[in-house]
Scaffold this active site. Structure first.
Site, mmCIF file in Angstrom:
data_model
loop_
_atom_site.group_PDB
_atom_site.id
_atom_site.type_symbol
_atom_site.label_atom_id
_atom_site.label_comp_id
_atom_site.label_asym_id
_atom_site.label_seq_id
_atom_site.Cartn_x
_atom_site.Cartn_y
_atom_site.Cartn_z
ATOM 1 N N HIS A 130 0.849 -1.189 0.000
ATOM 2 C CA HIS A 130 0.000 0.000 0.000
ATOM 3 C C HIS A 130 0.888 1.242 0.000
ATOM 4 C CE1 HIS A 130 -4.175 -1.608 1.146
ATOM 5 N NE2 HIS A 130 -3.446 -2.616 0.688
ATOM 6 N N GLU B 105 0.996 4.324 1.258
ATOM 7 C CA GLU B 105 1.466 5.043 2.437
ATOM 8 C C GLU B 105 2.465 4.231 3.248
ATOM 9 O OE1 GLU B 105 -1.559 3.929 1.569
ATOM 10 O OE2 GLU B 105 -2.977 4.257 3.205
ATOM 11 N N CYS C 31 -6.912 2.477 4.327
ATOM 12 C CA CYS C 31 -7.841 1.392 4.641
ATOM 13 C C CYS C 31 -7.939 1.214 6.152
ATOM 14 C CB CYS C 31 -7.396 0.091 3.969
ATOM 15 S SG CYS C 31 -5.796 -0.551 4.531
ATOM 16 N N CYS D 295 -3.818 0.017 7.094
ATOM 17 C CA CYS D 295 -2.990 1.229 7.025
ATOM 18 C C CYS D 295 -3.380 2.223 8.121
ATOM 19 C CB CYS D 295 -3.117 1.871 5.644
ATOM 20 S SG CYS D 295 -2.430 0.858 4.317
#
Length: 512
Positions: free
Chosen positions: A201, A203, A254, A315
């Site tokens: 992901h 980030e 998320c 995340c």
């Protein structure tokens, strides 16, 4: 005539005699370069849409298409589609139908556009522009991405989910890490040597790019202290006064920052439910609520190899952890004091989100649900600034985040180059001149970051045992480890769920 211009009176509905059938373009025309095919695949769009988007970015205008009719020997016609780009004619193959001729031209045009991306692809942005600070972060993030596309145009299409980290040194602001992606490693592709990236992901990888930048600054301090962002603290290094870090994400992370979009009542039960830890599962989309009983058993390497779906914290939860323990992690804590100097530790000063942003959800995700936690000294719960780049909350069905990407790219200031990762196995795939594909670990993998840590120890004359395992390296940061264990225990005591840890085998590889 062998060739004449198509007019509106000529159509392809069978009113005129046709040449013998030509195979219709179903997927990819023969001879299309791999980088063009990969660009189309990861974009999730059809070639015509991508061609039009790139054309507009390059020229500022929509492409205009013209059709010609070519008479065939023995009767019948075929259509040829052309368009112009800066005086250059882009002409597709002869096809029985106009829509196939146009698609053929789009495939040809994609090769030309991606090979010759010009400066006009990069938005002209200046930090002095009159706009909000967080909009500025967004503009510069995309400006940097498209600037990277100029030297590697095949990156286009990776920016569906994008994150960046900026360093602020008093009044100076600079992007230092940029990543894309919204998928993770498949459980059946796991390895236990730290070489494969599990969570791709955007980030998460942007933070790992930040780590590489921080290592470079630690090394810089050992040779040119005046040029480094660090200075000497009580025992280790601390940030100089005025150094801040800002995170930008183009869509809400998320987990908690997303899950309570439709919840309206705000009851105590609802707030508790939407504050709980969540995790990603491989081969799945979104996150799963991890109840204390259902997921109390630890994950095992054998279980995952036998088909158990691997669990990775969301995340939102990882950002919450970063706002308690700092972004530097255990390995860098060998060099950096958790708190010291003027404004250390290394926390995000702000987190800005564009799509699907909601202040209450994001604030709860990364700060408020842990606001009452009192970590062991010298850590704290960072009250991070929540930045909003737009007012409207875009529906998830139309969001860029709703589409998964098969690849992820990353760039950081220290390395100065881009890297592309295949997300299903977490490795970098490169084709050599002889056509052989070689798989290598990403520079953001645990293995490569651990090796960078050991190299930094050598360059800075920091004592560390060698050879040593990865988990032994992490255990050497006692303050960080104790604070992490305290935080995980507190989360469970507050009925916020169980932090899902990877099998210990993932941490036991040797680092030389």
């Amino acid at each position: 005539m062998a060739e004449e211009m198509e007019t509106e009176s000529i159509n392809s509905n069978g009113d005129q005699p046709q040449a013998p059938p030509t195979p219709r373009i179903k997927e990819v025309p023969e001879g299309t370069p791999d980088f063009v095919k990969e660009t189309v695949e990861r974009s999730g769009k059809n070639p015509m849409s991508i061609f039009s988007e790139l054309y507009v970015q390059l020229t500022g205008n929509q492409p205009l298409f013209e059709y010609y009719v070519r008479n065939q020997p023995g009767g019948g016609i075929k259509f040829v589609c052309i368009t112009m780009l800066d005086g250059q004619k882009i002409e597709g193959e002869q096809m029985n139908k106009k829509k196939d001729a146009k698609l053929s031209t789009a495939w040809k045009g994609l090769e030309i556009l991606t090979r010759h991306a010009s400066d006009s692809m990069t938005p002209e942005v200046q930090f002095q522009m009159e706009t909000t600070f967080f909009e500025l972060l967004r503009e510069h993030t995309y400006a940097k991405f498209y600037d990277l596309c100029k030297s590697n145009a095949s990156l286009y299409g990776y920016e569906k989910v994008i994150a960046s980290i900026f360093i602020q040194n008093n009044e100076n602001l600079q992007v230092i890490s940029l990543s894309t992606g919204n998928k993770g490693l498949r459980g059946d592709k796991i390895v236990n040597d730290g070489s494969a990236l599990i969570d791709c992901h955007a980030e998460i990888l942007a933070r790992r790019g930040l780590l590489r930048f921080l290592y470079s600054e630690v090394i810089k301090f050992s040779t040119s202290p005046e040029l480094s962002i660090f200075e000497r603290g009580t025992e280790k290094l601390v940030l100089k006064k005025g150094i801040l870090f800002h995170l930008f994400i183009n869509t809400a992370p998320c987990g908690t920052a997303r899950v309570d979009r439709r919840m309206k009542s705000g009851t105590a039960e609802e707030i508790q439910a939407t504050s709980q830890l969540r995790f990603k599962i491989d081969k799945g989309m979104g996150t799963v609520l991890g109840g204390a009983d259902e997921f109390a058993d630890p994950q095992t390497f054998d279980g995952i190899m036998m088909g158990e779906r691997m669990r990775t914290m969301s995340c939102s939860d990882k950002l919450l952890r970063a706002n308690v323990l700092g972004v530097q992690g255990a390995l860098l804590s060998h060099f950096i004091e958790p708190v010291g100097g003027y404004y250390s530790t290394i926390y995000y000063t702000s987190i800005a989100v564009a799509e699907q942003n909601n202040f209450d959800r994001l604030n709860k995700a990364v700060f408020a649900r842990a606001a009452n936690y009192q970590p062991p000294a010298p850590f704290k719960v960072q009250q991070v600034i929540i930045g909003e780049c737009q007012i409207e909350d875009i529906d998830q069905s139309s969001s860029v985040a709703a589409r998964s990407s098969v690849g992820s790219m990353n760039w950081n200031l220290a390395d100065g180059t881009t890297e592309v990762i295949r997300t299903n196995d977490g490795l970098v795939h490169e084709k050599k001149e002889n056509g052989v594909e070689v798989e290598t670990p990403s520079r953001l993998s645990k293995k490569m970051l651990a090796e960078l840590m050991m190299a930094t120890c050598k360059l800075t004359q920091t004592a560390v045992d060698s050879p040593i395992t990865y988990d032994e390296l992490k255990a050497g940061s006692l303050e960080y480890l104790n604070a992490k264990q305290s935080f995980i225990k507190w989360l469970r005591q507050q009925d916020l769920g169980i932090w899902q840890r990877k099998p210990r085998e993932f941490q036991m590889f040797r680092v030389n």
